[in-house]
Write a protein that holds these residues in place. Structure first.
Motif, PDB file in Angstrom:
ATOM      1  N   SER A  51       0.835  -1.199   0.000  1.00  0.00           N
ATOM      2  CA  SER A  51       0.000   0.000   0.000  1.00  0.00           C
ATOM      3  C   SER A  51       0.870   1.249   0.000  1.00  0.00           C
ATOM      4  O   SER A  51       0.419   2.328  -0.383  1.00  0.00           O
ATOM      5  CB  SER A  51      -0.911   0.004   1.225  1.00  0.00           C
ATOM      6  OG  SER A  51      -0.146  -0.003   2.415  1.00  0.00           O
ATOM      7  N   SER A  92      -9.406   6.391  -5.852  1.00  0.00           N
ATOM      8  CA  SER A  92     -10.706   5.713  -5.775  1.00  0.00           C
ATOM      9  C   SER A  92     -11.108   5.070  -7.095  1.00  0.00           C
ATOM     10  O   SER A  92     -11.943   4.161  -7.115  1.00  0.00           O
ATOM     11  CB  SER A  92     -11.797   6.696  -5.329  1.00  0.00           C
ATOM     12  OG  SER A  92     -12.152   7.589  -6.373  1.00  0.00           O
ATOM     13  N   THR A  95      -8.581   1.669  -6.641  1.00  0.00           N
ATOM     14  CA  THR A  95      -8.629   0.822  -5.453  1.00  0.00           C
ATOM     15  C   THR A  95      -9.316   1.576  -4.323  1.00  0.00           C
ATOM     16  O   THR A  95      -9.751   2.717  -4.497  1.00  0.00           O
ATOM     17  CB  THR A  95      -7.202   0.399  -5.035  1.00  0.00           C
ATOM     18  OG1 THR A  95      -7.279  -0.563  -3.985  1.00  0.00           O
ATOM     19  CG2 THR A  95      -6.382   1.596  -4.584  1.00  0.00           C
ATOM     20  N   ASN A  96      -9.408   0.944  -3.165  1.00  0.00           N
ATOM     21  CA  ASN A  96     -10.070   1.580  -2.029  1.00  0.00           C
ATOM     22  C   ASN A  96      -9.215   2.702  -1.444  1.00  0.00           C
ATOM     23  O   ASN A  96      -7.993   2.582  -1.338  1.00  0.00           O
ATOM     24  CB  ASN A  96     -10.347   0.550  -0.930  1.00  0.00           C
ATOM     25  CG  ASN A  96     -11.376  -0.476  -1.356  1.00  0.00           C
ATOM     26  OD1 ASN A  96     -12.265  -0.183  -2.151  1.00  0.00           O
ATOM     27  ND2 ASN A  96     -11.260  -1.684  -0.833  1.00  0.00           N
ATOM     28  N   VAL A  97      -9.880   3.772  -1.057  1.00  0.00           N
ATOM     29  CA  VAL A  97      -9.198   4.885  -0.395  1.00  0.00           C
ATOM     30  C   VAL A  97      -9.135   4.587   1.100  1.00  0.00           C
ATOM     31  O   VAL A  97     -10.142   4.263   1.718  1.00  0.00           O
ATOM     32  CB  VAL A  97      -9.943   6.213  -0.634  1.00  0.00           C
ATOM     33  CG1 VAL A  97      -9.306   7.341   0.165  1.00  0.00           C
ATOM     34  CG2 VAL A  97      -9.951   6.556  -2.123  1.00  0.00           C
ATOM     35  N   THR A  98      -7.950   4.696   1.675  1.00  0.00           N
ATOM     36  CA  THR A  98      -7.757   4.430   3.100  1.00  0.00           C
ATOM     37  C   THR A  98      -7.464   5.724   3.851  1.00  0.00           C
ATOM     38  O   THR A  98      -7.222   6.771   3.239  1.00  0.00           O
ATOM     39  CB  THR A  98      -6.576   3.467   3.316  1.00  0.00           C
ATOM     40  OG1 THR A  98      -5.378   4.107   2.843  1.00  0.00           O
ATOM     41  CG2 THR A  98      -6.795   2.162   2.553  1.00  0.00           C
ATOM     42  N   VAL A 138     -16.009   9.931  -1.916  1.00  0.00           N
ATOM     43  CA  VAL A 138     -15.688   8.508  -2.094  1.00  0.00           C
ATOM     44  C   VAL A 138     -16.265   7.642  -0.979  1.00  0.00           C
ATOM     45  O   VAL A 138     -15.934   6.468  -0.860  1.00  0.00           O
ATOM     46  CB  VAL A 138     -14.161   8.289  -2.202  1.00  0.00           C
ATOM     47  CG1 VAL A 138     -13.595   9.073  -3.368  1.00  0.00           C
ATOM     48  CG2 VAL A 138     -13.444   8.659  -0.908  1.00  0.00           C
ATOM     49  N   PHE A 140     -16.380   8.231   2.573  1.00  0.00           N
ATOM     50  CA  PHE A 140     -15.805   8.217   3.915  1.00  0.00           C
ATOM     51  C   PHE A 140     -16.768   8.819   4.931  1.00  0.00           C
ATOM     52  O   PHE A 140     -17.493   9.769   4.632  1.00  0.00           O
ATOM     53  CB  PHE A 140     -14.511   9.040   3.939  1.00  0.00           C
ATOM     54  CG  PHE A 140     -13.262   8.217   4.075  1.00  0.00           C
ATOM     55  CD1 PHE A 140     -12.562   8.187   5.259  1.00  0.00           C
ATOM     56  CD2 PHE A 140     -12.788   7.473   3.007  1.00  0.00           C
ATOM     57  CE1 PHE A 140     -11.404   7.442   5.389  1.00  0.00           C
ATOM     58  CE2 PHE A 140     -11.634   6.727   3.112  1.00  0.00           C
ATOM     59  CZ  PHE A 140     -10.939   6.707   4.312  1.00  0.00           C
TER      60      PHE A 140
END
Length: 306
Positions: A51, A92, A95-98, A138, A140
């Motif tokens: 990541s 986004s 892949t997934n936004v962390t 996205v 959150f």
């Protein structure tokens, strides 16, 4: 592609774009969004392994955009905010936004401001705004997005003068506090609209749903329903009690379907004809009186998911 080249390429491209751009923020956002998605898509194997690769691309994208904005003589805080939004939205797409993505974006903006001799406090404030706005877009949770954005910006000041770091912290706190009301409204789930000719029945139904955690509004006529739909007011679900309503109710059901507003018909008694018409016009179900609160809540959850 090496991470360092990401920054150089974005810097070079953005200078050319911004020199003739009327909308600096929009142009920056569009370029950084597309560039971030492209670099990540072209590096699937690295992305799958670490990541940190994603976070590095985000940092380099934001810093490269700020360097390009500075070279083009544009307002650095505005460029920083747009770059943060573009980078997060670019991630986004792939892949997934962390939390780490949001933190890295704001940290990079603060470091970029320091490197370029910009207003660190204002850049930090605008970067946090951008990260929270992008986080909202996205999916959150607003509080989570605000924490991650603030943490990144604060970490970016660790090597700065203590006075500047304190000013950044105060600015961020004020920004988040000022945005809280707006964010709560933006993330607040729209109400369930209860429509029926008997206002007392609608209010009782609303009180039952309130106890189950649902926000509700009521409309006592089809004309009132029309007004609400035309106003563009957000509606989570319509509970349409057809008791006492005339046959034009099906025309209103058709309007709800066209507006993509889910609805459930509540009938005074079992009727194959009513069920057939309800389904024909797009109802997500038909409930028959009397309805227990538990049954109603379970049906609502089945339709809208929560």
């Amino acid at each position: 592609m090496a991470v360092g080249s990401v920054s150089r390429n974005i810097r070079k491209r953005l200078v050319g774009v911004l020199k003739g751009a009327a909308d600096v923020a929009g142009s920056t956002m569009e370029l950084t969004r597309a560039a971030t998605a492209r670099y990540l898509s072209a590096s699937t194997s690295r992305r799958d392994k670490a990541s940190r690769w994603i976070e590095n691309v985000v940092e380099e994208t934001v810093i490269g955009a700020m360097r390009g904005g500075s070279d083009a003589g544009k307002d650095l805080p505005s460029v920083a905010k747009a770059a943060v939004i573009g980078a997060i939205e670019g991630v986004s797409k792939v892949t997934n936004v962390t939390d780490a993505v949001l933190s890295n974006a704001t940290r990079a903006a603060v470091k970029g401001a320091e490197e370029l001799g910009g207003d660190v406090v204002e850049v930090a404030r605008r970067a946090v705004e951008g990260a929270v706005e992008a986080g909202q877009r996205v999916g959150f949770d607003p509080e989570k997005a605000a924490r991650a954005a603030a943490m990144g910006a604060t970490e970016g000041t660790e090597e700065l003068d203590e006075t500047v770091a304190d000013a950044v912290a105060k600015s961020i706190a004020g920004t988040i506090s000022g945005m809280r009301g707006i964010l709560e409204m933006a993330f607040k789930k729209p109400p369930v609209l209860i429509v029926g000719g008997n206002r007392s029945d609608a209010q009782n139904l609303g009180q039952s749903l309130n106890r189950e955690g649902y926000e509700t509004n009521t409309a006592s006529s089809l004309a009132e329903l029309d007004d609400i739909v035309r106003s563009g007011e957000r509606i989570r679900l319509v509970l349409l009690d057809i008791s006492g309503l005339d046959k034009t109710v099906w025309q209103h059901c058709e309007q709800l379907r066209k507006a993509r507003i889910p609805f459930v018909v509540i009938a005074p008694q079992r009727s194959p004809a009513v069920k057939q018409e309800s389904i024909r016009y797009g109802a997500r179900g038909v409930l028959v009186k009397p309805i227990s609160t538990k049954e109603l809540a379970e049906h609502i959850r089945a339709v809208i998911g929560s």
